[in-house]
Design a protein around this motif. Structure first.
Motif, PDB file in Angstrom:
ATOM      1  N   ARG A  10       0.859  -1.193   0.000  1.00  0.00           N
ATOM      2  CA  ARG A  10       0.000   0.000   0.000  1.00  0.00           C
ATOM      3  C   ARG A  10       0.887   1.231   0.000  1.00  0.00           C
ATOM      4  NH1 ARG A  10      -3.671  -1.966   5.006  1.00  0.00           N
ATOM      5  NH2 ARG A  10      -3.793  -4.102   4.300  1.00  0.00           N
ATOM      6  N   ILE A  11       0.606   2.129  -0.912  1.00  0.00           N
ATOM      7  CA  ILE A  11       1.434   3.327  -1.072  1.00  0.00           C
ATOM      8  C   ILE A  11       0.526   4.532  -1.257  1.00  0.00           C
ATOM      9  CG2 ILE A  11       3.104   4.479  -2.576  1.00  0.00           C
ATOM     10  CD1 ILE A  11       4.160   1.705  -3.260  1.00  0.00           C
ATOM     11  N   ILE A  12       0.909   5.634  -0.645  1.00  0.00           N
ATOM     12  CA  ILE A  12       0.263   6.926  -0.900  1.00  0.00           C
ATOM     13  C   ILE A  12       1.334   7.795  -1.559  1.00  0.00           C
ATOM     14  CG2 ILE A  12      -0.746   9.000   0.116  1.00  0.00           C
ATOM     15  CD1 ILE A  12      -1.852   7.218   2.350  1.00  0.00           C
ATOM     16  N   CYS A  13       0.998   8.346  -2.708  1.00  0.00           N
ATOM     17  CA  CYS A  13       1.982   9.137  -3.439  1.00  0.00           C
ATOM     18  C   CYS A  13       1.292  10.208  -4.282  1.00  0.00           C
ATOM     19  CB  CYS A  13       2.829   8.231  -4.339  1.00  0.00           C
ATOM     20  SG  CYS A  13       1.880   7.406  -5.630  1.00  0.00           S
ATOM     21  N   ALA A  14       2.107  11.075  -4.870  1.00  0.00           N
ATOM     22  CA  ALA A  14       1.582  12.079  -5.794  1.00  0.00           C
ATOM     23  C   ALA A  14       1.129  11.373  -7.068  1.00  0.00           C
ATOM     24  CB  ALA A  14       2.668  13.109  -6.116  1.00  0.00           C
ATOM     25  N   PRO A  15       0.055  11.832  -7.684  1.00  0.00           N
ATOM     26  CA  PRO A  15      -0.415  11.192  -8.917  1.00  0.00           C
ATOM     27  C   PRO A  15       0.663  11.105  -9.998  1.00  0.00           C
ATOM     28  CG  PRO A  15      -2.069  12.718  -8.117  1.00  0.00           C
ATOM     29  CD  PRO A  15      -0.840  12.917  -7.261  1.00  0.00           C
ATOM     30  N   ALA A  16       1.526  12.107 -10.076  1.00  0.00           N
ATOM     31  CA  ALA A  16       2.582  12.111 -11.090  1.00  0.00           C
ATOM     32  C   ALA A  16       3.612  11.001 -10.871  1.00  0.00           C
ATOM     33  CB  ALA A  16       3.280  13.471 -11.096  1.00  0.00           C
ATOM     34  N   ASP A  17       3.731  10.495  -9.653  1.00  0.00           N
ATOM     35  CA  ASP A  17       4.705   9.451  -9.336  1.00  0.00           C
ATOM     36  C   ASP A  17       4.137   8.038  -9.424  1.00  0.00           C
ATOM     37  OD1 ASP A  17       6.648  11.378  -8.814  1.00  0.00           O
ATOM     38  OD2 ASP A  17       6.121  11.495  -6.693  1.00  0.00           O
ATOM     39  N   ALA A  18       2.838   7.899  -9.554  1.00  0.00           N
ATOM     40  CA  ALA A  18       2.189   6.591  -9.467  1.00  0.00           C
ATOM     41  C   ALA A  18       2.680   5.612 -10.532  1.00  0.00           C
ATOM     42  CB  ALA A  18       0.678   6.751  -9.550  1.00  0.00           C
ATOM     43  N   ASP A  19       2.798   6.033 -11.775  1.00  0.00           N
ATOM     44  CA  ASP A  19       3.238   5.117 -12.830  1.00  0.00           C
ATOM     45  C   ASP A  19       4.678   4.668 -12.617  1.00  0.00           C
ATOM     46  OD1 ASP A  19       0.765   5.200 -14.076  1.00  0.00           O
ATOM     47  OD2 ASP A  19       1.359   6.777 -15.483  1.00  0.00           O
ATOM     48  N   ARG A  20       5.539   5.573 -12.209  1.00  0.00           N
ATOM     49  CA  ARG A  20       6.943   5.233 -11.960  1.00  0.00           C
ATOM     50  C   ARG A  20       7.070   4.242 -10.817  1.00  0.00           C
ATOM     51  NH1 ARG A  20      10.405   7.152  -8.392  1.00  0.00           N
ATOM     52  NH2 ARG A  20       9.036   8.863  -7.834  1.00  0.00           N
ATOM     53  N   ILE A  21       6.321   4.461  -9.741  1.00  0.00           N
ATOM     54  CA  ILE A  21       6.351   3.566  -8.587  1.00  0.00           C
ATOM     55  C   ILE A  21       5.799   2.196  -8.954  1.00  0.00           C
ATOM     56  CG2 ILE A  21       5.312   3.169  -6.317  1.00  0.00           C
ATOM     57  CD1 ILE A  21       5.571   6.240  -5.907  1.00  0.00           C
ATOM     58  N   THR A  22       4.709   2.179  -9.696  1.00  0.00           N
ATOM     59  CA  THR A  22       4.108   0.921 -10.127  1.00  0.00           C
ATOM     60  C   THR A  22       5.076   0.124 -10.995  1.00  0.00           C
ATOM     61  OG1 THR A  22       1.911   1.906 -10.021  1.00  0.00           O
ATOM     62  CG2 THR A  22       2.137  -0.071 -11.351  1.00  0.00           C
ATOM     63  N   ALA A  23       5.769   0.785 -11.913  1.00  0.00           N
ATOM     64  CA  ALA A  23       6.741   0.109 -12.784  1.00  0.00           C
ATOM     65  C   ALA A  23       7.902  -0.450 -11.968  1.00  0.00           C
ATOM     66  CB  ALA A  23       7.246   1.072 -13.852  1.00  0.00           C
ATOM     67  N   ALA A  24       8.379   0.303 -10.981  1.00  0.00           N
ATOM     68  CA  ALA A  24       9.489  -0.172 -10.149  1.00  0.00           C
ATOM     69  C   ALA A  24       9.078  -1.401  -9.337  1.00  0.00           C
ATOM     70  CB  ALA A  24       9.959   0.941  -9.226  1.00  0.00           C
ATOM     71  N   LEU A  25       7.865  -1.406  -8.819  1.00  0.00           N
ATOM     72  CA  LEU A  25       7.390  -2.565  -8.071  1.00  0.00           C
ATOM     73  C   LEU A  25       7.205  -3.777  -8.986  1.00  0.00           C
ATOM     74  CD1 LEU A  25       4.864  -0.847  -5.666  1.00  0.00           C
ATOM     75  CD2 LEU A  25       7.051  -1.885  -5.062  1.00  0.00           C
ATOM     76  N   ALA A  26       6.718  -3.544 -10.201  1.00  0.00           N
ATOM     77  CA  ALA A  26       6.544  -4.646 -11.149  1.00  0.00           C
ATOM     78  C   ALA A  26       7.890  -5.237 -11.560  1.00  0.00           C
ATOM     79  CB  ALA A  26       5.775  -4.169 -12.377  1.00  0.00           C
ATOM     80  N   ALA A  27       8.946  -4.423 -11.559  1.00  0.00           N
ATOM     81  CA  ALA A  27      10.283  -4.929 -11.882  1.00  0.00           C
ATOM     82  C   ALA A  27      10.850  -5.760 -10.736  1.00  0.00           C
ATOM     83  CB  ALA A  27      11.212  -3.761 -12.209  1.00  0.00           C
ATOM     84  N   ALA A  28      10.449  -5.448  -9.510  1.00  0.00           N
ATOM     85  CA  ALA A  28      10.998  -6.142  -8.341  1.00  0.00           C
ATOM     86  C   ALA A  28      10.184  -7.356  -7.919  1.00  0.00           C
ATOM     87  CB  ALA A  28      11.100  -5.165  -7.178  1.00  0.00           C
ATOM     88  N   PHE A  29       8.887  -7.358  -8.207  1.00  0.00           N
ATOM     89  CA  PHE A  29       7.989  -8.424  -7.759  1.00  0.00           C
ATOM     90  C   PHE A  29       7.094  -8.857  -8.907  1.00  0.00           C
ATOM     91  CE2 PHE A  29       8.611  -5.559  -4.117  1.00  0.00           C
ATOM     92  CZ  PHE A  29       9.180  -6.436  -3.207  1.00  0.00           C
ATOM     93  N   THR A  30       6.454  -9.987  -8.742  1.00  0.00           N
ATOM     94  CA  THR A  30       5.359 -10.367  -9.631  1.00  0.00           C
ATOM     95  C   THR A  30       4.114  -9.719  -9.043  1.00  0.00           C
ATOM     96  OG1 THR A  30       6.428 -12.464 -10.162  1.00  0.00           O
ATOM     97  CG2 THR A  30       4.058 -12.295 -10.583  1.00  0.00           C
ATOM     98  N   THR A  31       3.490  -8.823  -9.795  1.00  0.00           N
ATOM     99  CA  THR A  31       2.384  -8.043  -9.256  1.00  0.00           C
ATOM    100  C   THR A  31       1.081  -8.339  -9.988  1.00  0.00           C
ATOM    101  OG1 THR A  31       2.872  -6.178 -10.708  1.00  0.00           O
ATOM    102  CG2 THR A  31       3.892  -6.143  -8.537  1.00  0.00           C
ATOM    103  N   GLY A  32      -0.003  -8.095  -9.287  1.00  0.00           N
ATOM    104  CA  GLY A  32      -1.331  -8.188  -9.868  1.00  0.00           C
ATOM    105  C   GLY A  32      -1.764  -6.810 -10.320  1.00  0.00           C
TER     106      GLY A  32
END
Length: 67
Positions: A10-32
């Motif tokens: 669970r993350i709270i972030c600025a809307p402008a950062d959401a795609d970057r954070i999501t991509a970084a998590l997808a690179a580190a984990f298998t995500t849904g």
């Protein structure tokens, strides 16, 4: 709901950062799928991501060919 080896991020972030954070998590984990909701003040977004650890890379061993 999460199963064995699965957890929720669970993350709270600025809307402008959401795609970057999501991509970084997808690179580190298998995500849904990412569930995205505005915060109460509508200034930030809440991201909910179900993830699992990726399996470690297999160990490769070089064997000498039999002559």
């Amino acid at each position: 709901m999460t199963g064995p080896g699965t957890f929720e991020i669970r993350i709270i972030c600025a809307p402008a950062d959401a795609d970057r954070i999501t991509a970084a998590l997808a690179a580190a984990f298998t995500t849904g799928p990412v569930r995205r909701y505005p915060t109460r003040d509508h200034r930030q977004v809440r991201l909910y991501i179900t993830a699992t650890d990726r399996a470690p890379a297999p160990v490769l061993r070089l064997l000498r060919p039999d002559h």
